[in-house]
Design a protein around this motif. Structure first.
Motif, PDB file in Angstrom:
ATOM      1  N   HIS A 185       0.637  -1.148  -0.034  1.00  0.00           N
ATOM      2  CA  HIS A 185       0.027   0.185   0.028  1.00  0.00           C
ATOM      3  C   HIS A 185       0.934   1.300  -0.033  1.00  0.00           C
ATOM      4  CE1 HIS A 185      -3.624  -2.424   0.616  1.00  0.00           C
ATOM      5  NE2 HIS A 185      -3.094  -2.986   1.612  1.00  0.00           N
ATOM      6  N   ARG A 186       2.117   1.312  -0.324  1.00  0.00           N
ATOM      7  CA  ARG A 186       3.087   2.376  -0.271  1.00  0.00           C
ATOM      8  C   ARG A 186       3.185   3.120   0.894  1.00  0.00           C
ATOM      9  NH1 ARG A 186       6.141   1.123  -4.057  1.00  0.00           N
ATOM     10  NH2 ARG A 186       7.021   3.340  -4.217  1.00  0.00           N
ATOM     11  N   VAL A 187       2.979   2.131   2.012  1.00  0.00           N
ATOM     12  CA  VAL A 187       3.126   2.799   3.329  1.00  0.00           C
ATOM     13  C   VAL A 187       4.621   2.506   3.976  1.00  0.00           C
ATOM     14  CG1 VAL A 187       2.282   3.136   5.751  1.00  0.00           C
ATOM     15  CG2 VAL A 187       0.778   2.985   3.759  1.00  0.00           C
ATOM     16  N   PRO A 188       5.498   3.412   4.330  1.00  0.00           N
ATOM     17  CA  PRO A 188       6.691   3.131   4.734  1.00  0.00           C
ATOM     18  C   PRO A 188       6.628   2.212   5.960  1.00  0.00           C
ATOM     19  CG  PRO A 188       6.458   5.119   4.298  1.00  0.00           C
ATOM     20  CD  PRO A 188       5.176   4.747   4.347  1.00  0.00           C
ATOM     21  N   ARG A 208      12.480   6.557   9.631  1.00  0.00           N
ATOM     22  CA  ARG A 208      13.504   7.429  10.322  1.00  0.00           C
ATOM     23  C   ARG A 208      14.810   7.401   9.635  1.00  0.00           C
ATOM     24  NH1 ARG A 208      14.416   9.876  15.430  1.00  0.00           N
ATOM     25  NH2 ARG A 208      12.255   9.081  16.033  1.00  0.00           N
ATOM     26  N   PHE A 209      15.138   6.104   9.253  1.00  0.00           N
ATOM     27  CA  PHE A 209      16.303   6.095   8.415  1.00  0.00           C
ATOM     28  C   PHE A 209      15.985   6.804   6.962  1.00  0.00           C
ATOM     29  CE2 PHE A 209      18.364   3.664   4.960  1.00  0.00           C
ATOM     30  CZ  PHE A 209      19.740   3.923   5.099  1.00  0.00           C
ATOM     31  N   ARG A 210      15.359   6.438   6.371  1.00  0.00           N
ATOM     32  CA  ARG A 210      14.988   7.076   5.101  1.00  0.00           C
ATOM     33  C   ARG A 210      15.096   8.708   4.909  1.00  0.00           C
ATOM     34  NH1 ARG A 210      10.130   5.413   1.137  1.00  0.00           N
ATOM     35  NH2 ARG A 210       8.882   6.626   2.697  1.00  0.00           N
ATOM     36  N   GLN A 211      14.553   9.419   6.043  1.00  0.00           N
ATOM     37  CA  GLN A 211      14.085  10.728   5.860  1.00  0.00           C
ATOM     38  C   GLN A 211      14.897  11.539   6.709  1.00  0.00           C
ATOM     39  OE1 GLN A 211       9.392  10.095   4.537  1.00  0.00           O
ATOM     40  NE2 GLN A 211       9.931  11.214   6.561  1.00  0.00           N
ATOM     41  N   MET A 212      15.600  10.733   7.706  1.00  0.00           N
ATOM     42  CA  MET A 212      16.721  11.556   8.591  1.00  0.00           C
ATOM     43  C   MET A 212      17.862  11.067   8.481  1.00  0.00           C
ATOM     44  SD  MET A 212      14.157  11.906  11.841  1.00  0.00           S
ATOM     45  CE  MET A 212      15.335  12.707  13.107  1.00  0.00           C
ATOM     46  N   GLY A 213      18.215   9.799   7.835  1.00  0.00           N
ATOM     47  CA  GLY A 213      19.670   9.344   7.755  1.00  0.00           C
ATOM     48  C   GLY A 213      20.339   8.792   8.991  1.00  0.00           C
ATOM     49  N   ALA A 257       5.825  15.364  18.396  1.00  0.00           N
ATOM     50  CA  ALA A 257       7.048  15.959  18.165  1.00  0.00           C
ATOM     51  C   ALA A 257       7.854  14.806  17.521  1.00  0.00           C
ATOM     52  CB  ALA A 257       7.753  16.441  19.490  1.00  0.00           C
ATOM     53  N   GLU A 258       7.766  13.488  17.757  1.00  0.00           N
ATOM     54  CA  GLU A 258       8.726  12.624  17.250  1.00  0.00           C
ATOM     55  C   GLU A 258       8.157  12.571  15.752  1.00  0.00           C
ATOM     56  OE1 GLU A 258      10.040   9.900  21.016  1.00  0.00           O
ATOM     57  OE2 GLU A 258       8.307   9.539  19.733  1.00  0.00           O
ATOM     58  N   LEU A 259       6.939  12.466  15.278  1.00  0.00           N
ATOM     59  CA  LEU A 259       6.388  12.138  13.999  1.00  0.00           C
ATOM     60  C   LEU A 259       6.700  13.364  13.158  1.00  0.00           C
ATOM     61  CD1 LEU A 259       4.633  10.668  12.163  1.00  0.00           C
ATOM     62  CD2 LEU A 259       2.738  11.822  13.190  1.00  0.00           C
ATOM     63  N   VAL A 260       6.401  14.690  13.753  1.00  0.00           N
ATOM     64  CA  VAL A 260       6.887  15.761  13.236  1.00  0.00           C
ATOM     65  C   VAL A 260       8.363  15.806  12.528  1.00  0.00           C
ATOM     66  CG1 VAL A 260       6.896  18.449  13.204  1.00  0.00           C
ATOM     67  CG2 VAL A 260       4.678  17.230  13.591  1.00  0.00           C
ATOM     68  N   ARG A 261       9.220  15.600  13.452  1.00  0.00           N
ATOM     69  CA  ARG A 261      10.619  15.801  13.083  1.00  0.00           C
ATOM     70  C   ARG A 261      10.959  14.705  11.806  1.00  0.00           C
ATOM     71  NH1 ARG A 261      11.438  15.959  18.873  1.00  0.00           N
ATOM     72  NH2 ARG A 261      12.282  18.026  19.367  1.00  0.00           N
ATOM     73  N   ILE A 262      10.259  13.618  12.047  1.00  0.00           N
ATOM     74  CA  ILE A 262      10.273  12.658  10.898  1.00  0.00           C
ATOM     75  C   ILE A 262       9.811  13.081   9.548  1.00  0.00           C
ATOM     76  CG2 ILE A 262       9.791  10.501   9.785  1.00  0.00           C
ATOM     77  CD1 ILE A 262       9.978   9.409  12.566  1.00  0.00           C
ATOM     78  N   ALA A 263       8.658  13.781   9.600  1.00  0.00           N
ATOM     79  CA  ALA A 263       8.038  14.606   8.359  1.00  0.00           C
ATOM     80  C   ALA A 263       8.572  15.732   7.950  1.00  0.00           C
ATOM     81  CB  ALA A 263       6.556  15.021   8.733  1.00  0.00           C
ATOM     82  N   THR A 264       9.539  16.154   8.866  1.00  0.00           N
ATOM     83  CA  THR A 264      10.462  17.349   8.302  1.00  0.00           C
ATOM     84  C   THR A 264      11.889  16.946   8.036  1.00  0.00           C
ATOM     85  OG1 THR A 264      10.825  18.107  10.472  1.00  0.00           O
ATOM     86  CG2 THR A 264       9.008  18.962   9.501  1.00  0.00           C
ATOM     87  N   GLY A 265      12.068  15.763   8.053  1.00  0.00           N
ATOM     88  CA  GLY A 265      13.336  15.420   7.749  1.00  0.00           C
ATOM     89  C   GLY A 265      14.320  15.633   8.950  1.00  0.00           C
ATOM     90  N   GLY A 266      13.817  15.589  10.041  1.00  0.00           N
ATOM     91  CA  GLY A 266      14.917  15.876  11.208  1.00  0.00           C
ATOM     92  C   GLY A 266      14.951  17.361  11.566  1.00  0.00           C
ATOM     93  N   GLY A 267      14.557  18.317  10.967  1.00  0.00           N
ATOM     94  CA  GLY A 267      14.771  19.735  11.083  1.00  0.00           C
ATOM     95  C   GLY A 267      13.526  20.330  11.750  1.00  0.00           C
ATOM     96  N   ASP A 268      13.420  21.800  11.470  1.00  0.00           N
ATOM     97  CA  ASP A 268      12.396  22.599  11.917  1.00  0.00           C
ATOM     98  C   ASP A 268      11.300  22.353  10.787  1.00  0.00           C
ATOM     99  OD1 ASP A 268      11.006  24.295  13.278  1.00  0.00           O
ATOM    100  OD2 ASP A 268      12.196  25.799  13.735  1.00  0.00           O
TER     101      ASP A 268
END
Length: 548
Positions: A185-188, A208-213, A257-268
């Motif tokens: 279903h194309r869900v990570p 978390r690995f794919r979007q934040m490294g 907060a953790e989900l938003v950090r992943i959705a923003t690639g680890g940044g603001d």
């Protein structure tokens, strides 16, 4: 004897017998079976480094296959195991190089000297073990142990993956290399369970690995590992102005907060996002509740305390028109065509032309046009896409008017604006406007029912019939009473009487007269008369006249 160096006296006689036994056990080295062509070996590398034979003794030609690593192997952290290939070099009183594998029992055989156990040890510890063995036979010999090739082993991947089963891995292989990062279903994947042979379990979040490294979310594999990939049942969503919006697999215990950090690639948050984040949460199958946070609250303690639930949705709004450059484009006959910055409603056409260096000598102001792009928020219905049978009379008239005109064109009298300099015509610009200035054409096009249709030379203060004469005059089937003039500057359709003067770039069209099919007309008329007469007789038959 094949080795050189001084053996210590107390062990000399026993060493010879021991070496004989070692040769008997390892004499049939894999190298004697032949190394495949093109496969490099560590001994071959040393022979290239010492072409004059400075390195003496026996070489083990175990093939050295390059390993694909994402980082150098740590001598302190890498645990040796069966299948690893070591390079053992002896330099000093004796110079030798051996490539030897770690046996299934976890030992390494040093040809001619003996064996040491290295299972689970790091490279420094294995080097100390080999150095202790060599020191029993030689003095002043430097020992160096390196990892020539990492081992391969089996891991098991089961669950919601294509073709579950056994995968071949190395100690440098990470979880993402054997598990697809997204399901059907194309869900990570965010809940991959890694079970170690030791009994330990690790919950892997590949997103978390794919979007934040974050490499901690993508560990390396070990012998006997099993990976269980569950099907995605519960999800959360992140929508709006974030770098990675989408549907995410729900992960128990995760905070906002953790989900938003992943959705923003680890940044603001992006600077163009609004300072208003909303979270919707289902109370039951129908009812929902809403929570509103600022960006600082989401990334702070409040966002850490707000734990997500299945099917929550996070919405991050945009800041409209944030830091957008306002520009207009100049094309055609100006000195410097291109895109220029403007202040909407303030910058004028004259100022835009000045920024572009002015007109060229070949510019045609009479045919210059300014077009305004339709805004992206324009919600008007494109009537041309609606089936004609669904349009009412008013919509059909609007569609006809639109097809005959150009609603993106700004009405400007360019000759008066730039030649006479009338301030009343200083048209202001909007973002996305395009000014097109064509090359001057001192010509008129004559088409239709003329003897020589084509392009003729323009002459001042002449009407349509003048140019028809230049094109050879009317043809035999010309409709002389319906001459059409299309203005080159606007595309406006005029009659010959309305267009008293033809301008350069105009088009004169002489329509063809329609031939009448008198036989078809006569047949149509006869059929109509017959129908009328028949209706009269029918009417009289149904309603006879009773008057005498």
């Amino acid at each position: 004897m094949w080795f050189s160096g001084k053996l210590r006296g107390p062990v000399r006689s026993g060493a010879v017998a021991f070496l004989f036994l070692c040769f008997a056990s390892v004499g049939a080295a894999p190298a004697q079976q032949g190394t495949p062509p093109g496969v490099d070996t560590l001994s071959a590398q040393w022979r290239r480094a010492f072409p004059n034979g400075q390195v003496q003794g026996q070489y083990s030609d175990t093939p050295v296959t390059p390993s694909i690593l994402d980082a150098p192997v740590s001598r302190m952290d890498y645990p040796l195991g069966p299948g690893d290939v070591l390079g053992i070099s002896l330099v000093g009183a004796v110079n030798r190089i051996h490539t030897v594998p770690v046996t299934p029992e976890g030992t390494v055989v040093v040809p001619g000297l003996g064996m040491v156990r290295v299972l689970g040890q790091n490279l420094n510890q294995a080097e100390a073990q080999v150095r202790g063995l060599v020191s029993r036979f030689y003095r002043d010999v430097s020992v160096n142990v390196t990892l020539a090739q990492v081992r391969t082993f089996k891991v098991f991947v089961v669950g919601d993956v294509p073709q579950p089963g056994v995968r071949v891995a190395t100690s440098a292989t990470r979880v993402s290399e054997v598990v697809p990062e997204e399901g059907v279903h194309r869900v990570p994947r965010r809940n991959v369970l890694l079970r170690r042979a030791s009994g330990d379990t690790v919950l892997i979040d590949l997103l978390r690995f794919r979007q934040m490294g974050d490499l901690r979310a993508n560990p390396t594999l070990r012998e006997g590992d099993a990976l269980l990939v569950p099907t995605v049942d519960q999800t959360v969503e992140v929508r709006g102005r974030v770098p990675f919006p989408g549907v995410y697999e729900y992960r128990a215990g995760e905070s906002l907060a953790e989900l938003v950090r992943i959705a923003t690639g680890g940044g603001d948050f992006p600077s163009s996002s609004a300072d208003s984040i909303r979270v919707t949460r289902f109370l039951d199958a129908e009812r929902r509740e809403f929570h509103t946070f600022s960006r600082a609250e989401v990334l702070g303690e409040q966002g850490q305390r707000f734990l997500l639930r299945p099917f929550d949705a996070v919405y991050v709004a945009w800041r409209a028109n944030y830091m957008e450059q306002k520009t207009a484009t100049v094309l055609g006959q100006v000195m410097r065509p291109g895109v220029y910055p403007v202040v909407p409603g303030v910058t004028t056409v004259r100022e835009l032309v000045d920024m572009a260096g002015g007109f060229t000598p070949e510019a045609s102001l009479l045919e210059a046009t300014l077009r305004r792009s339709r805004s992206q928020g324009d919600a008007r219905i494109d009537l041309a896409r609606v089936p004609p049978e669904l349009l009412n009379r008013t919509e059909q008239q609007i569609l006809q008017i639109r097809t005959q005109g150009d609603e993106s064109r700004v009405v400007i009298d360019f000759p008066r604006l730039f030649v006479e300099g009338a301030d009343a015509y200083n048209q202001t610009l909007q973002d996305g406007d395009t000014l097109a200035v064509p090359r001057r054409r001192n010509e008129v096009v004559v088409l239709g029912a003329v003897l020589q249709p084509g392009v003729v030379q323009h002459a001042a203060a002449q009407d349509a019939r003048y140019y028809i004469r230049l094109a050879g005059g009317f043809g035999r089937r010309a409709d002389r009473n319906d001459i059409i003039v299309l203005r080159g500057s606007w595309g406006t359709r005029l009659t010959a009487r309305e267009a008293t003067t033809i301008h350069p770039g105009d088009m004169v069209v002489v329509p063809f007269s329609e031939r009448r099919n008198w036989l078809a007309a006569l047949q149509t008329t006869s059929a109509a008369i017959t129908t009328v007469v028949g209706l009269v007789f029918t009417f009289r038959a149904l309603f006879p006249d009773d008057n005498p």
